[in-house]
Every structure is written in structure tokens, then in C-alpha cells.
Scaffold this motif. Sequence first.
Motif, PDB file in Angstrom:
ATOM      1  N   SER A  67       0.722  -0.819   0.109  1.00 47.74           N
ATOM      2  CA  SER A  67      -0.016   0.065   0.186  1.00 47.74           C
ATOM      3  C   SER A  67       0.882   1.580   0.576  1.00 47.74           C
ATOM      4  O   SER A  67       1.877   1.203   0.703  1.00 47.74           O
ATOM      5  N   ALA A  69       0.551   4.020   1.897  1.00 50.97           N
ATOM      6  CA  ALA A  69       0.441   4.699   3.275  1.00 50.97           C
ATOM      7  C   ALA A  69       1.916   3.353   3.459  1.00 50.97           C
ATOM      8  O   ALA A  69       2.364   4.156   4.500  1.00 50.97           O
ATOM      9  N   ASN A 104       2.465  18.584  -6.022  1.00 50.77           N
ATOM     10  CA  ASN A 104       0.685  18.143  -6.501  1.00 50.77           C
ATOM     11  C   ASN A 104       0.473  17.295  -4.911  1.00 50.77           C
ATOM     12  O   ASN A 104      -0.247  16.507  -4.481  1.00 50.77           O
ATOM     13  N   ASN A 105       1.733  16.533  -3.988  1.00 52.07           N
ATOM     14  CA  ASN A 105       2.270  15.542  -3.011  1.00 52.07           C
ATOM     15  C   ASN A 105       3.252  16.009  -2.022  1.00 52.07           C
ATOM     16  O   ASN A 105       2.576  14.791  -0.797  1.00 52.07           O
ATOM     17  N   ALA A 165       6.286  10.155  -2.893  1.00 46.99           N
ATOM     18  CA  ALA A 165       5.026  10.197  -2.465  1.00 46.99           C
ATOM     19  C   ALA A 165       4.323  10.789  -4.670  1.00 46.99           C
ATOM     20  O   ALA A 165       3.629  10.682  -5.092  1.00 46.99           O
ATOM     21  N   GLY A 169       1.910   8.580  -4.143  1.00 50.30           N
ATOM     22  CA  GLY A 169       0.891   9.824  -3.171  1.00 50.30           C
ATOM     23  C   GLY A 169      -0.347   9.696  -3.146  1.00 50.30           C
ATOM     24  O   GLY A 169      -1.215   9.525  -4.509  1.00 50.30           O
ATOM     25  N   ASP A 170      -0.566  10.930  -2.892  1.00 45.62           N
ATOM     26  CA  ASP A 170      -2.673  10.649  -3.307  1.00 45.62           C
ATOM     27  C   ASP A 170      -2.747  11.468  -4.808  1.00 45.62           C
ATOM     28  O   ASP A 170      -3.552  11.127  -5.611  1.00 45.62           O
ATOM     29  N   LYS A 171      -1.890  12.261  -5.431  1.00 47.80           N
ATOM     30  CA  LYS A 171      -2.145  13.011  -6.648  1.00 47.80           C
ATOM     31  C   LYS A 171      -0.154  12.059  -7.198  1.00 47.80           C
ATOM     32  O   LYS A 171       0.083  12.825  -7.916  1.00 47.80           O
ATOM     33  N   GLU A 175      -1.662   6.533 -11.852  1.00 47.58           N
ATOM     34  CA  GLU A 175      -2.598   6.028 -11.687  1.00 47.58           C
ATOM     35  C   GLU A 175      -2.027   4.668 -11.562  1.00 47.58           C
ATOM     36  O   GLU A 175      -1.879   3.812 -10.746  1.00 47.58           O
ATOM     37  N   LYS A 178       1.702   3.900  -9.669  1.00 47.00           N
ATOM     38  CA  LYS A 178       1.564   3.631  -8.409  1.00 47.00           C
ATOM     39  C   LYS A 178       1.006   2.120  -8.177  1.00 47.00           C
ATOM     40  O   LYS A 178       1.562   1.186  -7.604  1.00 47.00           O
TER      41      LYS A 178
END
Length: 185
Positions: A67, A69, A104-105, A165, A169-171, A175, A178
Amino acid sequence: MKTIIAAFCLILILAGSAAALEVAGVNVEPSLTVNNHVLKLNGYGIRKKMFIKVYIGSLYADKRLTSAAAALSDNGDKLIRMNFLHSKVEKEKIIEAFNEGIVNNSPDLAGSADAKKFLALFTADFKRGDLVDLALGANGTVSASHNGKLLGTVSSAKLAKGLLAIWLGDKPADESLKKGMLGKD
């Protein structure tokens, strides 16, 4: 009996020497040694920009990270390897992409002295067949190399996490990449 022993020995030899994976015509190594630590391939994917295959991005770590995280909180050594597939990526585009990923991250890192020092390491274009490694040391040291030549290092745990990240990361930059780097493809 000799045939059985020979077959058993062959199995042991093959099991002990994992072969590289072939991805888009490029060998992706199953493990690498960084700072005297063996890092295993966690996952990989292809970074695409508007349907153009730019590079194969691979994440290597000392333990399995499934993951974002877990990867971002892990204190072990990691390495991000980029095997370039596109004919040419200009240094300005490289710097812009890294900076955009940081903004972004990790916006608190953007524009910092550490981020500027890292971005200044990239002074050449990347071409098809080039290999770029970002070693993220457990001690917070970031080392960048281009085709095996060390470009420089920056000692900053915050930068190491911020660079990771970019991909996780979230952005993320991509994707699909990732997911691949986390072994979820």
C-alpha cells in the motif's frame, strides 16, 4: 538415480538465480544491491503520457510494500528505477515533472532548498535506453544516478519521502504506474 540427482541440482540452480523480467523489451532486475542491502523488486509499471510510453518505473524495497501508506511510512532503503522508453525527454521536462510531482504531493517541500538542490542535479536529457536511479536511503539520503553515473546526493528524509510520493502519493504522476509499483497489476 544420477538423472534424479542432476534434475534436483538443476532445480536448485535455477531457483537460486532469478532471471530478469522482460517488460516492453527491457530487462527489469528482480533485485538490486543498494548501500550494501539487497532490495527486491516490489512492482513496476509503464509511465504513459497521452498514450506515449515514457519509461518503466520500478520500485525496489527491502520488504514487500502493498500500500502507498505502508511504502511512505516505511523507514527502509528503497530505490526507484526508471528505464526510459521514449526517444528523448528534455531535461526541462524532467525537472518540470519532478517539480509538479512534489507540488502535487508534498506542497510543503515545493520550492525548498532541498527540492531545488535535487532538481539541479538533472542537467542532461534522457533518451531511450537510459537508466535513472533514485536511491532513497533509510538515513534520509537521496542519491540520483544516470546510466550508473552519480549525479549527486541530498541528505533530507523529507525529500526522500516527498520523492516517493511523486509515484505513490494521493496525486501520483500515473495511477496505473502507482498500482504497478505496489504490485497490484
